[in-house]
Design a protein around this motif. Structure first.
Motif, PDB file in Angstrom:
ATOM      1  N   THR A  91     -36.272  28.926  45.636  1.00  0.00           N
ATOM      2  CA  THR A  91     -37.255  29.815  46.259  1.00  0.00           C
ATOM      3  C   THR A  91     -37.227  31.180  45.582  1.00  0.00           C
ATOM      4  O   THR A  91     -36.220  31.585  44.996  1.00  0.00           O
ATOM      5  N   GLN A  92     -38.341  31.876  45.677  1.00  0.00           N
ATOM      6  CA  GLN A  92     -38.426  33.250  45.168  1.00  0.00           C
ATOM      7  C   GLN A  92     -39.039  34.133  46.234  1.00  0.00           C
ATOM      8  O   GLN A  92     -40.017  33.747  46.901  1.00  0.00           O
ATOM      9  N   THR A  93     -38.470  35.301  46.418  1.00  0.00           N
ATOM     10  CA  THR A  93     -38.975  36.285  47.365  1.00  0.00           C
ATOM     11  C   THR A  93     -39.129  37.616  46.633  1.00  0.00           C
ATOM     12  O   THR A  93     -38.267  37.994  45.843  1.00  0.00           O
ATOM     13  N   ILE A  94     -40.220  38.312  46.884  1.00  0.00           N
ATOM     14  CA  ILE A  94     -40.451  39.654  46.328  1.00  0.00           C
ATOM     15  C   ILE A  94     -40.712  40.597  47.491  1.00  0.00           C
ATOM     16  O   ILE A  94     -41.616  40.349  48.299  1.00  0.00           O
ATOM     17  N   LEU A  95     -39.921  41.658  47.581  1.00  0.00           N
ATOM     18  CA  LEU A  95     -40.007  42.601  48.687  1.00  0.00           C
ATOM     19  C   LEU A  95     -40.371  43.993  48.195  1.00  0.00           C
ATOM     20  O   LEU A  95     -40.036  44.379  47.074  1.00  0.00           O
ATOM     21  N   PHE A  96     -41.063  44.751  49.045  1.00  0.00           N
ATOM     22  CA  PHE A  96     -41.251  46.178  48.802  1.00  0.00           C
ATOM     23  C   PHE A  96     -39.945  46.896  49.113  1.00  0.00           C
ATOM     24  O   PHE A  96     -39.259  46.549  50.070  1.00  0.00           O
ATOM     25  N   PRO A  97     -39.565  47.906  48.350  1.00  0.00           N
ATOM     26  CA  PRO A  97     -38.365  48.687  48.682  1.00  0.00           C
ATOM     27  C   PRO A  97     -38.640  49.606  49.865  1.00  0.00           C
ATOM     28  O   PRO A  97     -39.788  49.767  50.298  1.00  0.00           O
TER      29      PRO A  97
END
Length: 274
Positions: free
Chosen positions: A188-194
């Motif tokens: 899985t891949q997750t991309i988050l805002f800081p």
């Protein structure tokens, strides 16, 4: 019960080259850890959380009778091998250069710790799943573990999935890539805002994976990370993981709006929401 804890901890350590290696990876003082192995002391709250997160076990499992604990290990319900337990081995296996992992470690101290992860379940449409995530620092970068705990009914035994991965902060985005450790059938891949606040409370972004059922449909969902209160124990946090209904009183309107998977008429892509 205390003797079982000591025996079970010794068993977990036996899957690593040495006690020194375990202490380096935890990280924990060797003298302190030896006291736990000898049975002279029991780990306090924060030390126990760190040990459980590192070995991928629940606190109550460490106090099981030794024979029962060995059975869990042998059946693969507890992943105690060294599969990608640090950033160096995982990054190397997926072709990431060391420079990228080290650069991506900068600015991540702010985000270390435990989180509840919320998103609409890919395998049970309409249900929201809450999982436990732990981000930790290693010499070569930031690693993390995601633990799913699901239960089909109140009478059935809980099922667990555990994912380990690497987290990097690049270009003002946090990238997380992991793989499922028990069956080895998902990445899985997750991309988050800081977060630009002094205290991190919530992070939002997108998660890409596959449904954990026979369909194995690739899905993309909006996701929210909720920072855990330091007073909650690891066992309490894991007990709260599982499926939730959208009308659950445990979910507030802001959270529900952040993970809602709708697309506005003027949007041509499925976009994250800050």
């Amino acid at each position: 019960m205390h003797d079982d804890f000591v025996a079970n901890l010794h068993l977990l350590c036996s899957y690593y080259p040495s006690i020194a290696e375990v202490c380096r990876r935890l990280p924990m003082n060797r003298t302190q850890f030896n006291r736990y192995l000898s049975g002279r002391y029991r780990p306090r709250h924060m030390a126990m959380r760190r040990i459980c997160a590192f070995f991928g076990v629940e606190e109550h499992e460490l106090y099981l009778p030794q024979a029962d604990f060995c059975n869990l290990v042998q059946m693969g319900r507890i992943a105690v091998s060294q599969q990608s337990s640090d950033s160096e081995s995982l990054a190397g296996s997926i072709g990431w250069p060391d420079e990228l992992v080290l650069r991506g470690k900068q600015g991540m101290t702010h985000y270390l710790g435990y989180y509840f992860e919320y998103y609409y379940s890919m395998s049970r449409p309409g249900k929201i799943i809450r999982t436990l995530v732990c981000l930790e620092s290693r010499d070569n970068g930031i690693v993390y573990q995601r633990t799913e705990r699901t239960q089909l009914s109140s009478q059935s035994r809980p099922c667990h999935n555990r994912y380990t991965g690497v987290a990097v902060k690049l270009g003002e985005r946090i990238f997380l890539v992991d793989h499922e450790t028990l069956n080895g059938h998902e990445i899985t891949q997750t991309i988050l805002f800081p977060s630009y606040q002094s205290q991190v409370t919530r992070l939002t972004g997108l998660r890409l994976g596959v449904a954990d059922n026979s369909e194995r449909m690739p899905c993309c969902v909006r996701v929210l990370y909720q920072r855990l209160d330091e007073q909650i124990t690891l066992r309490q946090a894991l007990t709260q993981c599982g499926w939730l209904s959208a009308d659950s009183p445990e979910l507030d309107d802001e959270l529900l709006q952040a993970i809602r998977n709708d697309v506005a008429p003027e949007e041509y892509h499925f976009r994250a929401r800050h």
